[in-house]
Write a protein that holds these residues in place. Structure first.
Motif, PDB file in Angstrom:
ATOM      1  N   ASP A 116       1.165  -1.036   0.069  1.00 31.45           N
ATOM      2  CA  ASP A 116      -0.349  -0.334  -0.002  1.00 31.45           C
ATOM      3  C   ASP A 116       0.888   1.501   0.084  1.00 31.45           C
ATOM      4  O   ASP A 116       0.285   2.191  -0.774  1.00 31.45           O
ATOM      5  N   ARG A 117       2.083   1.062   0.541  1.00 35.20           N
ATOM      6  CA  ARG A 117       2.720   2.550   0.829  1.00 35.20           C
ATOM      7  C   ARG A 117       3.152   2.441  -0.881  1.00 35.20           C
ATOM      8  O   ARG A 117       3.765   3.804  -1.306  1.00 35.20           O
ATOM      9  N   VAL A 156       0.318   4.212  -2.936  1.00 37.00           N
ATOM     10  CA  VAL A 156       0.289   5.693  -2.460  1.00 37.00           C
ATOM     11  C   VAL A 156       1.255   6.395  -3.087  1.00 37.00           C
ATOM     12  O   VAL A 156       1.705   7.788  -3.028  1.00 37.00           O
ATOM     13  N   THR A 157       2.610   5.844  -2.649  1.00 43.11           N
ATOM     14  CA  THR A 157       3.728   7.181  -3.418  1.00 43.11           C
ATOM     15  C   THR A 157       3.866   7.081  -4.634  1.00 43.11           C
ATOM     16  O   THR A 157       3.437   7.847  -5.418  1.00 43.11           O
ATOM     17  N   ALA A 170       1.087   9.831  -5.580  1.00 42.46           N
ATOM     18  CA  ALA A 170       1.493  11.057  -5.465  1.00 42.46           C
ATOM     19  C   ALA A 170       3.098  11.717  -6.047  1.00 42.46           C
ATOM     20  O   ALA A 170       2.439  12.869  -6.631  1.00 42.46           O
ATOM     21  N   VAL A 180      -5.945   5.398  -3.701  1.00 43.04           N
ATOM     22  CA  VAL A 180      -4.774   6.309  -4.714  1.00 43.04           C
ATOM     23  C   VAL A 180      -5.833   7.488  -5.029  1.00 43.04           C
ATOM     24  O   VAL A 180      -5.212   8.752  -5.168  1.00 43.04           O
ATOM     25  N   ALA A 233      -4.527   9.559  -1.822  1.00 39.06           N
ATOM     26  CA  ALA A 233      -3.478   9.899  -2.294  1.00 39.06           C
ATOM     27  C   ALA A 233      -3.396  11.253  -3.275  1.00 39.06           C
ATOM     28  O   ALA A 233      -2.501  12.316  -2.353  1.00 39.06           O
ATOM     29  N   ALA A 272      -1.437  15.007  -2.687  1.00 38.51           N
ATOM     30  CA  ALA A 272      -0.594  15.309  -2.960  1.00 38.51           C
ATOM     31  C   ALA A 272      -0.697  16.884  -3.736  1.00 38.51           C
ATOM     32  O   ALA A 272       0.326  17.284  -4.043  1.00 38.51           O
ATOM     33  N   MET A 280      -1.487   7.006   5.872  1.00 38.91           N
ATOM     34  CA  MET A 280      -0.918   6.877   4.974  1.00 38.91           C
ATOM     35  C   MET A 280      -0.392   8.355   4.739  1.00 38.91           C
ATOM     36  O   MET A 280       0.137   9.218   4.155  1.00 38.91           O
ATOM     37  N   HIS A 340       2.842   8.756   5.850  1.00 40.61           N
ATOM     38  CA  HIS A 340       3.531   8.177   4.873  1.00 40.61           C
ATOM     39  C   HIS A 340       4.052   9.656   3.780  1.00 40.61           C
ATOM     40  O   HIS A 340       5.497  10.030   3.415  1.00 40.61           O
ATOM     41  N   LEU A 341       2.515  10.497   3.326  1.00 39.22           N
ATOM     42  CA  LEU A 341       2.930  11.169   2.451  1.00 39.22           C
ATOM     43  C   LEU A 341       3.455  12.588   2.576  1.00 39.22           C
ATOM     44  O   LEU A 341       3.472  13.169   1.846  1.00 39.22           O
TER      45      LEU A 341
END
Length: 253
Positions: free
Chosen positions: A59-60, A63-64, A67, A190, A193, A197, A224, A227-228
């Motif tokens: 998942d990381r 979502v990265t 972004a 997503v 995310a 972003a 999330m 992380h973002l």
């Protein structure tokens, strides 16, 4: 000279490499120019955030990717595509993420992401058979929820742009959101995310609520956001936090 040490370090993490090996990979031009940044990357971003159990590595990575695509950071995208594939995201899921986010971040970002990904897919032998069908059998629609969404959008904006009302209904919610190549939870994730972003928290209320309806937990949503912060910047995440707080509290009450 382009360096992709961050994604290389993360690729090591997916294979169980030690923190020392990850740190060694990060010895690069970044360290020669900004050693403090390299230390934060090694110890905090890669050594702690990416290793957090609140959100899976898969998942990381997803979502990265969302972004980076939203921010048009295509120079690093190929390396993060490699990471996502190694972490369990399928070629079809990444392909569908690009298609989905074209509607939320713009066609230019989507085509640039596809161009950056093409060499990775070619090197890995990804073929048309591995990608989503053009006209798949769509998932069933939630008619009650869609009727409520349509009533709100039409009531607010029909006299402003009926074209937007119509294409939102026909292309997005009666088609795109029902494509099966990306699970509803991941499609919502997503989207959230990308909104973070892009610095568009005002759009998050609906989509974060939908993400949680589709199975994203509050703990995962909070992870999330954390992380973002590293990929979109703290100001964008702090703009998103009040919206997330409202969504979480509304679901409890």
């Amino acid at each position: 000279m382009k360096t992709y040490v961050a994604a290389s370090a993360l690729a090591l993490m997916t294979t169980g490499a030690s923190a020392q090996e990850v740190s060694s990979t990060l010895q690069s031009a970044v360290g020669a120019v900004a050693p403090a940044l390299e230390a934060y990357s090694t110890n905090d971003l890669f050594g702690s955030v990416w290793a957090g159990e609140e959100l899976s590595m898969r998942d990381r990575a997803l979502v990265t990717f969302a972004a980076l695509m939203t921010r048009h950071e295509t120079e690093n995208l190929g390396s993060y595509v490699e990471l996502a594939l190694d972490a369990g995201v399928t070629p079809a899921e990444l392909s569908e993420t690009i298609t989905h986010l074209a509607f939320y971040t713009g066609w230019g970002n989507a085509t640039a992401a596809a161009e950056a990904m093409a060499p990775v897919y070619e090197a890995r032998g990804v073929t048309a058979e591995d990608l989503p069908a053009l006209e798949p059998e769509l998932l069933p629609i939630n008619e009650e929820a869609e009727a409520a969404r349509e009533e709100t959008v039409r009531g607010n904006f029909a006299n402003v742009s009926m074209g937007v009302v119509d294409t939102t209904r026909e292309l997005l919610f009666n088609d795109l959101w029902l494509r099966p190549a990306l699970e509803p939870r991941d499609r919502s994730m997503v989207t959230v995310a990308a909104l973070i972003a892009a610095g568009q928290p005002e759009q998050m209320t609906f989509h974060l609520g939908r993400a949680m309806d589709n199975g994203l937990t509050q703990e995962e949503a909070g992870a999330m956001l954390s992380h973002l912060a590293f990929y979109a910047g703290w100001p964008k995440v702090f703009s998103a936090l009040p919206v997330a707080k409202q969504v979480f509290e509304a679901r409890v009450n």
